[in-house]
Scaffold this motif. Structure first.
Motif, PDB file in Angstrom:
ATOM      1  N   GLN A  40       0.814  -1.212   0.000  1.00 50.35           N
ATOM      2  CA  GLN A  40       0.000   0.000   0.000  1.00 50.35           C
ATOM      3  C   GLN A  40       0.849   1.263   0.000  1.00 50.35           C
ATOM      4  O   GLN A  40       0.560   2.218  -0.735  1.00 50.35           O
ATOM      5  CB  GLN A  40      -0.946   0.014   1.209  1.00 50.35           C
ATOM      6  CG  GLN A  40      -1.823   1.262   1.266  1.00 50.35           C
ATOM      7  CD  GLN A  40      -2.998   1.118   2.203  1.00 50.35           C
ATOM      8  OE1 GLN A  40      -3.650   0.084   2.236  1.00 50.35           O
ATOM      9  NE2 GLN A  40      -3.275   2.165   2.964  1.00 50.35           N
ATOM     10  N   HIS A  64      -7.052   6.064  -5.170  1.00 42.51           N
ATOM     11  CA  HIS A  64      -7.736   4.782  -5.279  1.00 42.51           C
ATOM     12  C   HIS A  64      -6.926   3.792  -6.129  1.00 42.51           C
ATOM     13  O   HIS A  64      -6.142   4.181  -6.985  1.00 42.51           O
ATOM     14  CB  HIS A  64      -9.117   4.967  -5.905  1.00 42.51           C
ATOM     15  CG  HIS A  64     -10.047   5.789  -5.083  1.00 42.51           C
ATOM     16  ND1 HIS A  64     -10.034   7.172  -5.115  1.00 42.51           N
ATOM     17  CD2 HIS A  64     -11.018   5.436  -4.189  1.00 42.51           C
ATOM     18  CE1 HIS A  64     -10.959   7.633  -4.290  1.00 42.51           C
ATOM     19  NE2 HIS A  64     -11.565   6.612  -3.725  1.00 42.51           N
ATOM     20  N   GLU A 110     -12.059  -2.474  -5.750  1.00 40.24           N
ATOM     21  CA  GLU A 110     -11.673  -1.066  -5.701  1.00 40.24           C
ATOM     22  C   GLU A 110     -11.251  -0.752  -4.279  1.00 40.24           C
ATOM     23  O   GLU A 110     -11.976  -1.057  -3.330  1.00 40.24           O
ATOM     24  CB  GLU A 110     -12.818  -0.146  -6.122  1.00 40.24           C
ATOM     25  CG  GLU A 110     -13.095  -0.112  -7.621  1.00 40.24           C
ATOM     26  CD  GLU A 110     -13.788  -1.364  -8.130  1.00 40.24           C
ATOM     27  OE1 GLU A 110     -14.718  -1.849  -7.443  1.00 40.24           O
ATOM     28  OE2 GLU A 110     -13.389  -1.890  -9.188  1.00 40.24           O
ATOM     29  N   HIS A 111     -10.084  -0.154  -4.107  1.00 44.87           N
ATOM     30  CA  HIS A 111      -9.556   0.139  -2.783  1.00 44.87           C
ATOM     31  C   HIS A 111      -9.276   1.639  -2.654  1.00 44.87           C
ATOM     32  O   HIS A 111      -8.667   2.228  -3.555  1.00 44.87           O
ATOM     33  CB  HIS A 111      -8.238  -0.601  -2.538  1.00 44.87           C
ATOM     34  CG  HIS A 111      -8.329  -2.088  -2.689  1.00 44.87           C
ATOM     35  ND1 HIS A 111      -8.774  -2.910  -1.677  1.00 44.87           N
ATOM     36  CD2 HIS A 111      -8.044  -2.896  -3.737  1.00 44.87           C
ATOM     37  CE1 HIS A 111      -8.749  -4.164  -2.084  1.00 44.87           C
ATOM     38  NE2 HIS A 111      -8.309  -4.184  -3.339  1.00 44.87           N
ATOM     39  N   GLN A 112      -9.697   2.218  -1.554  1.00 40.76           N
ATOM     40  CA  GLN A 112      -9.283   3.582  -1.237  1.00 40.76           C
ATOM     41  C   GLN A 112      -7.995   3.483  -0.436  1.00 40.76           C
ATOM     42  O   GLN A 112      -7.968   2.955   0.675  1.00 40.76           O
ATOM     43  CB  GLN A 112     -10.344   4.333  -0.436  1.00 40.76           C
ATOM     44  CG  GLN A 112      -9.921   5.763  -0.109  1.00 40.76           C
ATOM     45  CD  GLN A 112     -11.024   6.591   0.523  1.00 40.76           C
ATOM     46  OE1 GLN A 112     -12.187   6.454   0.176  1.00 40.76           O
ATOM     47  NE2 GLN A 112     -10.645   7.467   1.441  1.00 40.76           N
TER      48      GLN A 112
END
Length: 265
Positions: free
Chosen positions: A200, A233, A225-227
């Motif tokens: 990340q 994103h 989908e990742h914030q």
């Protein structure tokens, strides 16, 4: 190797460069897909790709790696299965803009195959400027930093000297070596308790360094989908498997109105 898909510096390198591609103003739809893992054992998946490329209304289709289960050199592109794939991609390249980014399975796909397909190579990573926003495109494997063994292997096989030595061997020898490496990879994966995901912090660093709002990638076979942080994103592409009892295969479609996932299965 084509210069467009040559190896880039590691994800922690301050010298990492971001090539840019600007979408022409007349484009209305751009599609992204990856991880088809095409092989002679996946005729249904190749048929699904054929249908989609024939029917899509996209102005451009961007293949973000692992289109093929294995690629041992462009001189094999006229063999039976590879020739079928070449025909499909050539037809697509004749009617829309086709782009290819190397994955961890097809990083030896080079300039001759791209030219025969009418496709343009994309560096990994590449910034796409489209519809007033900046999107960072990558296959994704370079950011799986916790998998130290894979990163070491990746550095070895992306080395131009290693590639030149490998490609200098007869085609059938290369196919046999690739099968050996694939068998070893499967055995190692079978012993793993979990698959490493993208780091990340590295994803955020890439997005900030490239001034992009979102990242689009494949590799992990975990469509989601990742914030990552406020305003940043990560959009993960699906793998394709139309041989499975529950067939799967998605594309991400980018328009002026935003990014949308389209299920084809």
């Amino acid at each position: 190797m084509s210069e467009a898909i040559e190896a880039r510096p590691g994800p922690a390198s301050a010298s990492l460069e971001f090539d840019e591609l600007t979408a022409p103003p007349e484009w209305r739809r751009i599609e992204f897909l990856s991880d088809l893992h095409l092989s002679p054992q996946t005729p249904a998946t190749l048929a699904a790709l054929t249908r989609h490329l024939q029917e899509t209304s996209a102005d451009a289709v961007m293949l973000l790696g692992d289109v093929f289960e294995v690629w041992v050199g462009d001189d094999g592109r006229f063999d039976a299965f590879e020739a079928d794939c070449l025909k499909v991609l050539r037809a697509a390249g004749a009617r829309l803009k086709l782009y290819f980014m190397a994955g961890n399975r097809d990083f030896l796909l080079g300039a001759e195959m791209l030219a025969d397909c009418g496709a343009q190579g994309l560096s990994d990573p590449t910034v796409l400027c489209a519809f007033g926003q900046r999107w960072l495109l990558t296959h994704g494997d370079a950011l799986c930093l916790a998998d130290k063994a894979y990163q070491s292997f990746r550095a070895q096989v992306r080395n131009p000297a290693w590639q030149a030595q490998f490609l200098n061997q007869p085609l059938e020898v290369r196919r046999a070596l690739a099968q050996q490496m694939r068998n070893g990879s499967k055995a190692q994966q079978a012993m793993q308790e979990h698959w490493e995901d993208l780091d990340q912090a590295a994803c955020i660093a890439w997005l900030k360094a490239s001034n992009c709002v979102g990242m689009i990638h494949g590799h992990t076979h975990r469509p989601a989908e990742h914030q990552l942080s406020p305003g940043l994103h990560r959009h993960v592409l699906s793998d394709w498997d139309f041989e499975a009892e529950q067939a799967r295969g998605d594309v991400l479609r980018l328009r002026q109105s935003g990014l949308r996932r389209i299920a084809l299965a």
